[in-house]
Scaffold this active site. Structure first.
Site, PDB file in Angstrom:
ATOM      1  N   GLU A 155      -2.480  11.784   2.671  1.00 33.81           N
ATOM      2  CA  GLU A 155      -3.397  11.019   3.753  1.00 33.81           C
ATOM      3  C   GLU A 155      -3.278  12.103   5.097  1.00 33.81           C
ATOM      4  O   GLU A 155      -2.285  12.249   5.689  1.00 33.81           O
ATOM      5  CB  GLU A 155      -3.145   9.628   4.216  1.00 33.81           C
ATOM      6  CG  GLU A 155      -4.285   9.091   5.232  1.00 33.81           C
ATOM      7  CD  GLU A 155      -4.122   7.715   5.704  1.00 33.81           C
ATOM      8  OE1 GLU A 155      -2.894   7.076   5.246  1.00 33.81           O
ATOM      9  OE2 GLU A 155      -5.217   7.262   6.032  1.00 33.81           O
ATOM     10  N   GLU A 175       0.954  -1.285  -0.067  1.00 35.46           N
ATOM     11  CA  GLU A 175       0.069   0.009   0.073  1.00 35.46           C
ATOM     12  C   GLU A 175       0.818   1.301  -0.047  1.00 35.46           C
ATOM     13  O   GLU A 175       1.934   1.143   0.742  1.00 35.46           O
ATOM     14  CB  GLU A 175      -0.852   0.116   1.182  1.00 35.46           C
ATOM     15  CG  GLU A 175      -1.698   1.410   1.472  1.00 35.46           C
ATOM     16  CD  GLU A 175      -2.653   1.135   2.631  1.00 35.46           C
ATOM     17  OE1 GLU A 175      -2.896  -0.006   3.251  1.00 35.46           O
ATOM     18  OE2 GLU A 175      -2.791   2.308   3.277  1.00 35.46           O
TER      19      GLU A 175
HETATM   20  C1  LIG Z   1      -8.925   5.600   3.242  1.00 34.50           C
HETATM   21  O1  LIG Z   1      -7.613   5.547   3.011  1.00 34.50           O
HETATM   22  C2  LIG Z   1      -7.045   5.013   4.072  1.00 34.50           C
HETATM   23  C3  LIG Z   1      -5.517   4.771   3.126  1.00 34.50           C
HETATM   24  O2  LIG Z   1      -4.729   5.781   3.558  1.00 34.50           O
HETATM   25  C4  LIG Z   1      -6.939   3.410   4.222  1.00 34.50           C
HETATM   26  O3  LIG Z   1      -6.167   3.263   5.420  1.00 34.50           O
HETATM   27  C5  LIG Z   1      -8.545   3.385   4.864  1.00 34.50           C
HETATM   28  O4  LIG Z   1      -8.939   2.267   4.912  1.00 34.50           O
HETATM   29  C6  LIG Z   1      -9.488   3.999   3.633  1.00 34.50           C
HETATM   30  N1  LIG Z   1     -10.527   4.087   4.406  1.00 34.50           N
HETATM   31  C7  LIG Z   1     -11.703   3.836   3.654  1.00 34.50           C
HETATM   32  C8  LIG Z   1     -12.977   3.767   4.241  1.00 34.50           C
HETATM   33  O5  LIG Z   1     -11.768   3.208   2.476  1.00 34.50           O
END
Ligand SMILES: *[C@@H]1O[C@H](CO)[C@@H](O)[C@H](O)[C@H]1NC(C)=O
Ligand SMILES: *[C@@H]1O[C@H](CO)[C@@H](O)[C@H](O)[C@H]1NC(C)=O
Length: 322
Positions: free
Chosen positions: A142, A137
């Site tokens: 973020e 990942e």
């Molecule tokens: C949104 O993005 C982050 C990645 O940085 C991830 O860890 C997280 O699970 C994501 N949340 C959703 C709800 O998709």
């Protein structure tokens, strides 16, 4: 023998001349986002106070909006509904995932605005959800609760460690091991030492900017340029047919393969753009309150829709190069 040597030399010259040079394969802008991305109306894996809607709902309620000349794609959270049902999933928002996947590639994200408000947790990232964490990942952008600076972070399965000293303008975080088994931190690079406007309100006040990633089997680099920086590469600004990363200068974040088998630990990734609220990170009460945010995250998100007027991404374009 002599001509063989010359051949070898010229092959090496050709290789080095091409290193960093990429041709555009996708120009995603305006309504093109609807072709390039699918909407994911799924439960938030990070327990956010969010209800991810499908594409029809997003378009009907203007949570996504596309226009041309100039090209624009807006992705936002609901900013008009008071949530009175404690059992509800949360505030309506959007999560989109690219239909295509990318291994070796350059992606340039031309972002005019990113979500801001207490309780927000937006992200632009790349992963292979079906095989996570084995496919790796890469978190490009973020953050939570309007708190910069941005940190660019890798998460992997076991066996990926970053050197402390690297050729980058950002600052490596304390954790250099990217293994998800060690917790949620991952191996991040903090961009606060690079520029003042890498995230949230400061990013928006500066008119946004460009985030770019170059991923090869040997390294992952991320750059950031604020909108009016003097050193935005001409090919990044133009968003045209070719880019040459060799001319982009030192990256903000550099992840080499020195002690991380990038070719093995990173599979082809989707690009994901999501905006959630509260949850495992933004909703941690000491972080939420520490950011100067009122009440508790969930009560605030539920009761104050107009606080989310600026909780939106606005993209000028995403350009992909291979
Ligand atoms: C949104 O993005 C982050 C990645 O940085 C991830 O860890 C997280 O699970 C994501 N949340 C959703 C709800 O998709
Ligand atoms: C939808 O959102 C766009 C972008 O913010 C805005 O310009 C437009 O006026 C909105 N449309 C409606 C019907 O609210």
């Amino acid at each position: 023998m002599r001509s063989a040597t010359l051949l070898t030399v010229s092959a090496a010259l050709v290789t080095s001349a091409l290193a960093g040079s990429y041709a555009r394969t996708e120009h995603i802008a305006g309504a093109g986002f609807y072709n390039a991305f699918e909407f994911q109306a799924i439960p938030d894996p990070t327990n956010g106070r969010v209800n991810y809607v499908d594409q029809a709902t997003a378009q009907r309620t203007n949570l996504t909006f596309a226009s041309a000349s100039p090209d624009k794609f807006v992705l936002r959270a609901d900013a008009s509904t008071v949530l009175s049902d404690a059992g509800a999933l949360g505030r309506n928002s959007v999560r989109i995932r690219s239909r295509n996947t990318y291994a070796t590639h350059v992606a340039v994200f031309d972002v005019a605005h990113m979500p801001q408000a207490c309780g927000t947790w937006p992200a632009i990232w790349e992963t292979d959800e079906e095989s996570w964490p084995n496919g790796g990942e890469i978190d490009i952008v973020e953050g939570v609760n309007d708190q910069g600076a941005n940190a660019v972070t890798l998460h992997t399965s076991a066996g990926c460690t970053m050197p402390a000293a690297r050729t980058q303008t950002g600052t490596a975080g304390d954790q250099l091991n990217c293994d998800t088994a060690l917790g949620d931190a991952g191996c991040g690079v903090d961009l606060s030492s690079t520029r003042p406007a890498t995230y949230g309100p400061a990013f928006n006040a500066a008119g946004g900017g460009w985030y770019a990633i170059e991923r090869t089997p040997a390294f992952i680099n991320v750059w950031f340029w604020p909108r009016s920086a003097g050193d935005v590469p001409a090919d990044v600004k133009a968003g045209g047919g070719r880019v040459d990363t060799a001319t982009w200068g030192t990256p903000a974040a550099n992840f080499p393969d020195t002690s991380c088998d990038i070719a093995k630990l990173f599979t082809a990734h989707n690009i994901i753009i999501n905006l959630t609220f509260c949850g495992d990170w933004a909703g941690t009460q000491d972080l939420y309150a520490g950011a100067g945010c009122p009440a508790t995250c969930i009560s605030y998100v539920d009761a104050n829709p107009t606080a989310f007027t600026n909780a939106y991404f606005e993209f000028n374009a995403i350009n992909i190069y291979k």
